[in-house]
Design an enzyme around this catalytic site. Sequence first.
Site, PDB file in Angstrom:
ATOM      1  N   HIS A 154       0.867  -1.185   0.000  1.00  0.00           N
ATOM      2  CA  HIS A 154       0.000   0.000   0.000  1.00  0.00           C
ATOM      3  C   HIS A 154       0.899   1.229   0.000  1.00  0.00           C
ATOM      4  O   HIS A 154       1.957   1.228   0.640  1.00  0.00           O
ATOM      5  CB  HIS A 154      -0.842   0.068   1.286  1.00  0.00           C
ATOM      6  CG  HIS A 154      -2.129  -0.692   1.246  1.00  0.00           C
ATOM      7  ND1 HIS A 154      -2.647  -1.340   2.344  1.00  0.00           N
ATOM      8  CD2 HIS A 154      -3.028  -0.885   0.245  1.00  0.00           C
ATOM      9  CE1 HIS A 154      -3.803  -1.900   2.031  1.00  0.00           C
ATOM     10  NE2 HIS A 154      -4.051  -1.656   0.752  1.00  0.00           N
ATOM     11  N   CYS A 173      -2.347   3.228   9.033  1.00  0.00           N
ATOM     12  CA  CYS A 173      -3.367   2.277   8.557  1.00  0.00           C
ATOM     13  C   CYS A 173      -4.576   2.232   9.478  1.00  0.00           C
ATOM     14  O   CYS A 173      -5.674   1.913   9.050  1.00  0.00           O
ATOM     15  CB  CYS A 173      -2.811   0.854   8.509  1.00  0.00           C
ATOM     16  SG  CYS A 173      -1.440   0.618   7.423  1.00  0.00           S
TER      17      CYS A 173
END
Length: 699
Positions: free
Chosen positions: A166, A262
């Site tokens: 990511h 996150c």
Amino acid sequence: MTDRILMCAPHHYDVDYVINPWMEGNIHRSSRDRAEAQWNQLYEVLKTHAEVVLVEPQKGWPDMVFAANAGLVLGDQCVLSRFFHPERQGEEPHFQKWFEDNGFTVHTLPESLPFEGAGDALIDRAGHWVWAGYGFRSELDSHAYLAKWLDVEVVSLRLVDNRFYHLDTCFCPLKDGYLMYYPPAFDDYSNRLIEMRVPEDKRIVIEEVDAINFACNTVNVDRVVVMNKASEALTKALGDRGFKVVETPLTEFLKAGGAAKCLTLKVNEARQATPQSSTIESRTILMEGHLLDSGLVNRALDTIVAGGGSFQVLSFDLGKQRQDSSRAEVKVSAPDDSVMGDIMGQLVDLGAVTMPDEEAAISAALEGVVQDGVAPDDFYVTTIYPTEVCVDRQWLRVEGQRMDGAIAITQDKGQSVAKCKLLRDLLEGEEVVVGSKGIHTIRTAPSLKKKMDDFSFMGAGVSSERRVELVVDQIAWDLRQIRDRGGKVVVTAGPVVIHTGGSEHLKNLIRGGYVHALLGGNAIAVHDIEQSMKGTSLGMDMKRGVSVHGGHRHHLQAINTVRRHGSIAKTVEAGVLKSGVMYECVKNNIPFSLAGSIRDDGPLPDTKMDLLEAQADYARLIEGADLILMLSTMLHSIGVGNMTPAGVKMVCVDINPAVVTKLSDRGSVESTGVVTDVGLFLSLLVQKLGKLTGQYAQV
Ligand code: ARG
């Protein structure tokens, strides 16, 4: 304005499956209690700097704790995530509900277009754009939707290290235009983009130690950076720029591949961006043919990714039977026009064509020649494959196809004509095809397929010794067929043919009507003539295999004799040259061309020392050939290979596998390599032809 941050409590958190490398070996290895404690500590830290809001965790969706992946928010607009892995797709409706309940306009992407929210899209703190990642979870094409829905410029960055799957695992825009990031996680092109956008003094490059502690996965509120862990060096680097590091351990979440950033999603991103669009380009290509057998689809998809683009296979029709051809439609996307151009150039060479409905808009780009013999910079370089170009919405077949040329468009009686031309033959004022638009190379024309079938068992490969006999059978069969239907066989041969005792057999082939042109250098003719006149080849007695006293002068004496007569033909006429390969050519009216080189002795009067003239002569003799037999000459074989379009069978015989591989590497199915002694090959071939005609050794 205080930051508002969304979080999701870890009541149902666990490592239940593996969808990133961090989760490997960690299934059910995290402690729920410790996770709760770590999460609470982060929550408390953030609450002192920002407002924290919560979304209800859901049983059965353990990764929902990673709120960053809920979606991407800008102003009151939200693009909802579409998770790549089914393991997380069930989180979508829950996040959607939260966004809707909280007054956001929620945009949902097409079903097959993954995008993982703020995990892969970060709003630049000073700039007016969104940095968006692709390569593992989010599809490049989703970026175009972000640009449209959020009315913002999107800069696409390609991730290449799966540990950093990511964007927020390796890239963190900070207050006042700073950027903390880990460059090796990106491809070169993306690194260049970053460097172009962020001045050097604003870039904080982190080391691998910090990267794997998820230092980039930081929550930045004003001048505070909250992260799992920072090395001393990083703490100092950030401190020097006025950032205060707050460490809060998140090791339980690292086991699932996430950390501070996150676990959060900033939901009050102010819109400060000037409306812009993205530069992403997409095109749909079509590939047809024996896509699986030939490995073409794989190569095409690899080409797209290696070139910095991404793809979606829209359809793939395999056909029902082995002989059926397959058909694939692939959507190619690239971060900008120039990357798209490079990728398309390579795809066109693999036989891809732009989809028919787009073709109308895709005429080839042309640029005028401004200096004789020089092409415009970006000229399209031709391949051996039949090629068509789209000019004024009309597809024209390129004449005189060969590799390494340019395509010139000229007018003939009011009609556009496309010709394959060598650079040196381009004339001022001619138009040349540039770029890769509006070009179609044909990999499996029906004619090619036909030829492929009757040559099929040899395939495009290099034969080992054991297969030589089989291959010879096939070639003999083919030579017979070609001869009997009045076709054309061209032989290119090196002097090794003579040294290995092959001249006897080559002579037989010529006499038997199997050879219709002979190409070579000065040497094959010299050694053949030396052998006919003196019985030696480069001074070696051909019968006894020993060197002859004074033999080293023989080949020069042979040259001298031919020079005295003016040409090989005249030497034959004078009755001085009475046998051999060259003698047979003259006697049987087989045209030959001898191309000179720097090492030539003499040369023979027939040898063309003007290489442009020699190339033109070769090209003339190759025209219309059905088969080219290349016998132990790297130089002349490769030269001939370069001039020959696809569809002409080529058989390359050489004791050196490298030469054979080089020739069969043209990628055309019609070329076959045989690694063996050329004298042996010729003797087997003649024997086989003799059997086919019912006469041993008489072909
Ligand atoms: N296990 C989660 C996944 O692989 C971790 C997500 C981390 N989130 C993030 N924004 N990087 O999807």
